[in-house]
Write a protein that holds these residues in place. Sequence first.
Motif, short mmCIF file in Angstrom:
data_model
loop_
_atom_site.label_atom_id
_atom_site.label_comp_id
_atom_site.label_asym_id
_atom_site.label_seq_id
_atom_site.Cartn_x
_atom_site.Cartn_y
_atom_site.Cartn_z
N SER A 1 0.83 -1.20 0.00
CA SER A 1 0.00 0.00 0.00
C SER A 1 0.86 1.26 0.00
N ALA A 2 1.93 1.25 0.79
CA ALA A 2 2.82 2.40 0.87
C ALA A 2 3.47 2.70 -0.47
N HIS A 3 3.75 1.67 -1.24
CA HIS A 3 4.37 1.87 -2.55
C HIS A 3 3.49 2.76 -3.43
N VAL A 4 2.20 2.54 -3.40
CA VAL A 4 1.26 3.35 -4.19
C VAL A 4 1.06 4.72 -3.54
N VAL A 5 0.87 4.71 -2.23
CA VAL A 5 0.60 5.96 -1.51
C VAL A 5 1.74 6.96 -1.66
N GLU A 6 2.98 6.48 -1.62
CA GLU A 6 4.12 7.40 -1.75
C GLU A 6 4.11 8.11 -3.10
N GLN A 7 3.69 7.41 -4.14
CA GLN A 7 3.64 8.03 -5.46
C GLN A 7 2.55 9.09 -5.53
N ILE A 8 1.44 8.85 -4.84
CA ILE A 8 0.38 9.86 -4.79
C ILE A 8 0.86 11.07 -4.00
N LEU A 9 1.51 10.81 -2.87
CA LEU A 9 2.03 11.91 -2.06
C LEU A 9 3.03 12.75 -2.83
N ASP A 10 3.86 12.09 -3.62
CA ASP A 10 4.86 12.82 -4.41
C ASP A 10 4.19 13.77 -5.40
N ARG A 11 3.01 13.43 -5.85
CA ARG A 11 2.28 14.31 -6.75
C ARG A 11 1.57 15.43 -6.00
N VAL A 12 0.94 15.10 -4.89
CA VAL A 12 0.12 16.08 -4.18
C VAL A 12 0.97 16.98 -3.27
N LEU A 13 1.92 16.38 -2.56
CA LEU A 13 2.81 17.12 -1.65
C LEU A 13 4.25 16.75 -1.98
N PRO A 14 4.84 17.30 -3.03
CA PRO A 14 6.16 16.86 -3.47
C PRO A 14 7.25 16.86 -2.40
N ARG A 15 7.12 17.73 -1.37
CA ARG A 15 8.17 17.81 -0.35
C ARG A 15 7.69 17.24 1.00
N TRP A 16 6.80 16.27 0.94
CA TRP A 16 6.25 15.75 2.19
C TRP A 16 7.30 15.13 3.09
N ARG A 17 8.35 14.55 2.52
CA ARG A 17 9.39 13.92 3.34
C ARG A 17 10.15 14.95 4.16
N GLN A 18 10.26 16.18 3.66
CA GLN A 18 10.96 17.23 4.39
C GLN A 18 10.02 18.04 5.29
N GLU A 19 8.77 18.21 4.87
CA GLU A 19 7.87 19.12 5.56
C GLU A 19 6.99 18.46 6.62
N VAL A 20 6.77 17.17 6.49
CA VAL A 20 5.94 16.48 7.49
C VAL A 20 6.85 15.94 8.58
N PRO A 21 6.56 16.22 9.84
CA PRO A 21 7.43 15.79 10.95
C PRO A 21 7.69 14.29 10.94
N ASP A 22 8.92 13.95 11.24
CA ASP A 22 9.33 12.55 11.36
C ASP A 22 10.02 12.41 12.72
N ASP A 23 9.22 12.47 13.79
CA ASP A 23 9.80 12.58 15.13
C ASP A 23 9.66 11.29 15.93
N LYS A 24 9.73 11.44 17.24
CA LYS A 24 9.79 10.27 18.12
C LYS A 24 8.54 9.42 18.05
N ASN A 25 7.42 9.96 17.59
CA ASN A 25 6.22 9.15 17.49
C ASN A 25 6.40 7.97 16.54
N LYS A 26 7.42 8.08 15.67
CA LYS A 26 7.68 6.98 14.76
C LYS A 26 8.15 5.74 15.50
N THR A 27 8.62 5.89 16.73
CA THR A 27 9.02 4.71 17.50
C THR A 27 7.80 3.91 17.93
N ILE A 28 6.66 4.56 17.97
CA ILE A 28 5.42 3.87 18.31
C ILE A 28 4.81 3.24 17.06
N ASN A 29 4.80 4.02 15.98
CA ASN A 29 4.26 3.54 14.71
C ASN A 29 5.22 3.97 13.61
N ARG A 30 5.91 3.04 13.00
CA ARG A 30 6.94 3.38 12.00
C ARG A 30 6.35 4.12 10.81
#
Length: 247
Positions: free
Chosen positions: A49-78
């Motif tokens: 599912s992530a494989h498809v979702v990432e491609q959609i995100l790249d179209r809608v929010l091209p800089r989502w990897r930089q602009e969306v927080p990737d913080d400690k909550n990822k230790t709870i849910n990767r």
Amino acid sequence: MTIDIPWARNEFDEFLKLTALQRAQDVPGVVGGTNRLVNRGRPSEIVASAHVVEQILDRVLPRWRQEVPDDKNKTINRWYQHREAVQRADAALTRDEEVRARLGDDAPQASAAMMHSWAWDGARALWRSGHFREAVTAAARKVNAETQNKVGRRDLSETKLFQSAFSTNAPKADEPRLRLMTDDGSDTFRSIHRGAMAFAEGCYAGIRNPNSHEDGLPELPEHEALEQLAAFSVLARWVDTATLLTI
């Protein structure tokens, strides 16, 4: 091509369901268990599912990897960053038009991902990491290379390449031409091709060269880089759709 919004939102919804957290003992068929939190879906399902979702995100929010927080909550849910990006992108798909209208700015919105593939493919990786000036330069190189490929010339590049390609002179054995319209002897024919040559020179002399050769320049604001990328997209589309004339 525009995004199929119902399809994209359905993919988002499925991803959010798969990555939702639940108690391990609540997994169907598991007796007992612990209080450990796990994703609802199987890892293989989530990855697919992530494989498809990432491609959609790249179209809608091209800089989502930089602009969306990737913080400690990822230790709870990767998949924390992906989930927040999906929620933002879903809102963008469904509410952007409304928001622009309510805020008094319903002007058309430009998207780098909607530009000609030669421009965006060349720029994509650098753009997503916030290197906008370098991204535009990479797009310029890509457009130049694809033009060389189309006319079969490696002896010319950039301004001289486009001057030769869009010349209104008849083609020669080693000098093919690009035609944006049939040569009917009209002023329009001459004007279009003269304009294409001048536009290409402006792109490379006024955008590509300063971006490449000036050390210490500050990073371009994203909106300015988008304008520059659009210029190379226009040039790329002209070259791509032009008829190749040879002898």
